[in-house]
Design an enzyme around this catalytic site. Structure first.
Site, mmCIF file in Angstrom:
data_model
loop_
_atom_site.group_PDB
_atom_site.id
_atom_site.type_symbol
_atom_site.label_atom_id
_atom_site.label_comp_id
_atom_site.label_asym_id
_atom_site.label_seq_id
_atom_site.Cartn_x
_atom_site.Cartn_y
_atom_site.Cartn_z
ATOM 1 N N VAL A 163 1.952 -0.540 -4.733
ATOM 2 C CA VAL A 163 0.923 0.492 -4.705
ATOM 3 C C VAL A 163 1.529 1.854 -4.387
ATOM 4 O O VAL A 163 1.172 2.866 -4.998
ATOM 5 C CB VAL A 163 -0.169 0.135 -3.677
ATOM 6 C CG1 VAL A 163 -1.170 1.288 -3.528
ATOM 7 C CG2 VAL A 163 -0.901 -1.136 -4.087
ATOM 8 N N GLU A 164 2.456 1.891 -3.449
ATOM 9 C CA GLU A 164 3.014 3.166 -2.989
ATOM 10 C C GLU A 164 3.831 3.873 -4.067
ATOM 11 O O GLU A 164 3.714 5.087 -4.246
ATOM 12 C CB GLU A 164 3.895 2.939 -1.753
ATOM 13 C CG GLU A 164 3.129 2.656 -0.479
ATOM 14 C CD GLU A 164 2.484 3.900 0.111
ATOM 15 O OE1 GLU A 164 2.795 5.011 -0.358
ATOM 16 O OE2 GLU A 164 1.671 3.751 1.032
ATOM 17 N N SER A 165 4.691 3.152 -4.749
ATOM 18 C CA SER A 165 5.678 3.813 -5.612
ATOM 19 C C SER A 165 5.745 3.270 -7.027
ATOM 20 O O SER A 165 6.575 3.731 -7.808
ATOM 21 C CB SER A 165 7.074 3.676 -4.986
ATOM 22 O OG SER A 165 7.478 2.310 -4.986
#
Length: 652
Positions: A512-514
């Protein structure tokens, strides 16, 4: 390891798809992988020789690299080191031959700046090409002014002036010339000032005051004061005059600013401004909606009244959603059901509201209808499908469907493009940012078949994030192997073991983050796979006795995964072992999540998630929960996501 996505294709075709074409289209056949690997090493040797000023070594290596895809990068670097003495003919020959290579655009910018420093205005005019860089635009305009061509120099300067961004120092001369010829009118000066304030860039707006008329300079000073203290909109005498366009604009802007900063404090100010008639009703409506939504997000006691006061004709989707969310937060299931039934059909048909309708029906004893809705949702592979499956005790549906293959000619054609060859080499050299600058323009306006081919090629290179991105662009969601790869497996598993966290959770956060791009960098300065802010990373590193060097270390997957997992563990401990709260805090921070805890009573976890005030964090937690379940399945476990039932109330 991530599986090769070109499986099943003949070996000869695999080589054709991955081998580079020669720089000269008329040259010999593409290099073999063995020859390419040797040239890759020679290229690195040549870069080192260039950096060391070893011209003898460079002269030896350079001719051997003329058919290597990254030769123009080497040549651009060589020319860039000698701009002060380079001839125009030499630079122009390179810029013409390699016009489509990003390295050429960077060299052109450096060349134009060097020419301007030497006052070589004719060369600036000859070598400038239109582009997005305002500094180069203004250097070109300055060159034209120095050659007595003001009409061309100032053509369409208004468009540059009205851009909502600071102008570089190189634009000072064109601005002065434009003003002296009457182009910079007081109206345009105010328009730029207002645009920059609207973009919340008061630092860039302040210098514009020089070009304002005295009366507008006073308004501008007042506006800048309101930026610091929105309460001035009710206190400054000049802002209390109904019918003043300047005053109404500042009051509207200031009220919007106040509402965003502190909706509860701004609510009575809104009512007073309406009573005084300082802003027209049509200007107040979007502010009234925003105020009602933010009060609802804060669970303010007056929120429902303000939502209802808008009436059906003035409400929008956000108003209807937050009326339902208030019902969720208050445990008022009849209000939830009424709110959903009041929604337009398209809005009510969204997965989230179908799920909450089922929950509301279940709470009122209509179990049969609720179960039917749950079963419909449980067949869908998303967050709400996962929740619905858990409500009825069935496993979620995680069917793997391999990506439909585009025609072989499409794959071959994409792999053979010079820009794609350069992107592959840059990626293999560990330069993903430069690789993207070659890769993305090729695909930006391509068709779906090409995007699928791009996803397959990127996966074959182990360029996981780009495979995910272009698969999404193609609208293909069912190849879970491509969409949810498991790279850096040992790093994630070691981190999971050290922190006693599920590896699926760590993978989900990184995904999700990157989007699994190790080089990811957010606008807020977060870096790497798990998007750590440097200060946060240093604090975490210190807590475990790890010495973190410069920020570039955070682009190392092993370092980033280790520190990100420790940080997640610390958040989990801070919130009493509740992974939902820890996940929300990873996105929004400890303080905010602490403020969002329910007051006086506990909430069901699914209710708390969907009543998080920040839409970004709501979506973030949902996606991590969904992706964790998929990764559990991918890693050989049972797909269930977080098994959290309740969110406890914060201490009084």
């Amino acid at each position: 390891m991530f599986p090769t996505r070109l499986r099943g294709l003949p070996v000869a075709l695999l080589l054709a798809l991955t081998a580079p074409i020669a720089v000269d289209p008329a040259a010999a056949a593409p290099l073999s992988e063995t020859a390419l690997a040797a040239q890759r090493q020679s290229y690195l040797d040549a870069e080192r020789a260039l950096a060391a000023g070893d011209r003898t070594r460079m002269r030896t290596l350079s001719p051997q690299l003329r058919d290597y895809p990254l030769y123009p990068y080497l040549r651009a670097r060589e020319l860039g080191q000698n701009l002060a003495t380079a001839s125009s003919a030499e630079i122009r020959q390179f810029l013409s031959q390699w016009a489509d290579v990003p390295a050429a655009a960077r060299l052109r910018g450096a060349w134009l700046r060097a020419l301007a420093e030497q006052s070589r205005w004719d060369d600036v005019i000859a070598d400038y090409r239109p582009g997005p860089d305002p500094e180069l635009d203004c250097l070109y305009r300055t060159a034209l002014l120095n050659r007595d061509r003001p009409d061309v120099a100032l053509n369409n300067f208004q468009a540059l002036w009205l851009r909502e961004q600071p102008l570089p120092a190189a634009c000072d001369r064109p601005v002065q010339a434009w003003a002296s010829q009457g182009g910079l009118t007081p109206a345009l000066a105010w328009q730029r000032f207002a645009a920059l304030m609207g973009a919340r860039n008061p630092a860039a707006a302040r210098p514009v005051q020089t070009w304002l008329e005295p009366a507008d300079q006073a308004w501008a000073r007042l506006w800048l004061q309101v930026d610091q203290n929105p309460a001035l909109i009710l206190q400054a005498p000049d802002l209390q005059m109904a019918g003043s366009d300047r005053g109404a604009g500042i009051v509207t802007w200031g009220l919007a600013r106040w509402i965003e900063r502190n909706s509860a404090e701004a609510a009575p100010a809104f009512d007073e401004i309406r009573r005084r008639g300082l802003i027209a009703d049509e200007q107040l409506l979007p502010l009234e909606r925003r105020l009602a939504v933010l009060l609802a997000a804060r669970r303010h006691p007056d929120a429902l009244r303000r939502l209802d006061a808008l009436g059906s004709s003035r409400e929008d989707d956000s108003i209807r959603e937050w009326r339902a969310r208030l019902g969720l937060a208050q445990g008022d299931w009849p209000l939830v059901l009424r709110s959903i039934e009041h929604m337009p059909a398209a809005q009510a048909a969204q997965a989230g509201w179908r799920y909450w309708r089922a929950r509301a029906l279940e709470s009122s004893g209509q179990n049969g209808t609720a179960e039917r809705l749950y079963r419909e949702l449980a067949g869908e592979r998303d967050y709400y499908g996962l929740l619905a499956a858990r409500r009825i005790g069935t496993p979620p549906t995680w069917t793997q469907r391999p990506l439909p293959r585009p025609p072989v000619a499409t794959l071959r054609g994409l792999a053979a493009r010079p820009a794609v060859q350069r992107a592959r080499e840059l990626f293999l050299l560990g330069r993903p940012g430069e690789a993207r600058s070659e890769w993305e323009p090729v695909l930006r306006n391509a068709d779906t078949a090409t995007w699928r081919a791009a996803a397959l090629l990127a996966a074959d290179w182990n360029w996981y994030g780009q495979a995910i991105i272009w698969l999404a662009r193609a609208g293909d969601w069912d190849d879970l192997v491509l969409r949810f790869p498991t790279p850096w497996r040992s790093e994630f598993e070691n981190a999971a073991q050290d922190t006693q966290l599920p590896p699926a959770w760590l993978y989900a956060v990184a995904r999700v983050e990157s989007t699994l791009l190790p080089e990811a960098r957010s606008g807020a300065g977060a870096l790497g796979l798990m998007q750590l802010l440097p200060d946060t990373a240093r604090g975490v590193a210190s807590s475990i006795g790890y010495r973190l060097g410069d920020n570039s270390q955070l682009f190392d997957p092993a370092v980033n995964i280790r520190l990100g997992s420790v940080y997640l563990r610390q958040l989990l401990d801070r919130f009493g072992g509740n992974p939902v709260l820890a996940t929300a805090a990873y996105n929004a921070g400890l303080r905010r999540v602490g403020e969002w805890l329910p007051a006086g009573t506990e909430l069901a976890a699914d209710v708390w998630i969907d009543t998080i005030p920040y839409s970004e964090t709501r979506a973030y937690v949902r996606r991590v929960w969904e992706y964790m379940a998929i990764y559990e399945s991918r890693l050989g476990g049972t797909a269930h996501g977080f098994e959290v039932e309740r969110i406890e109330a914060r201490a009084p």
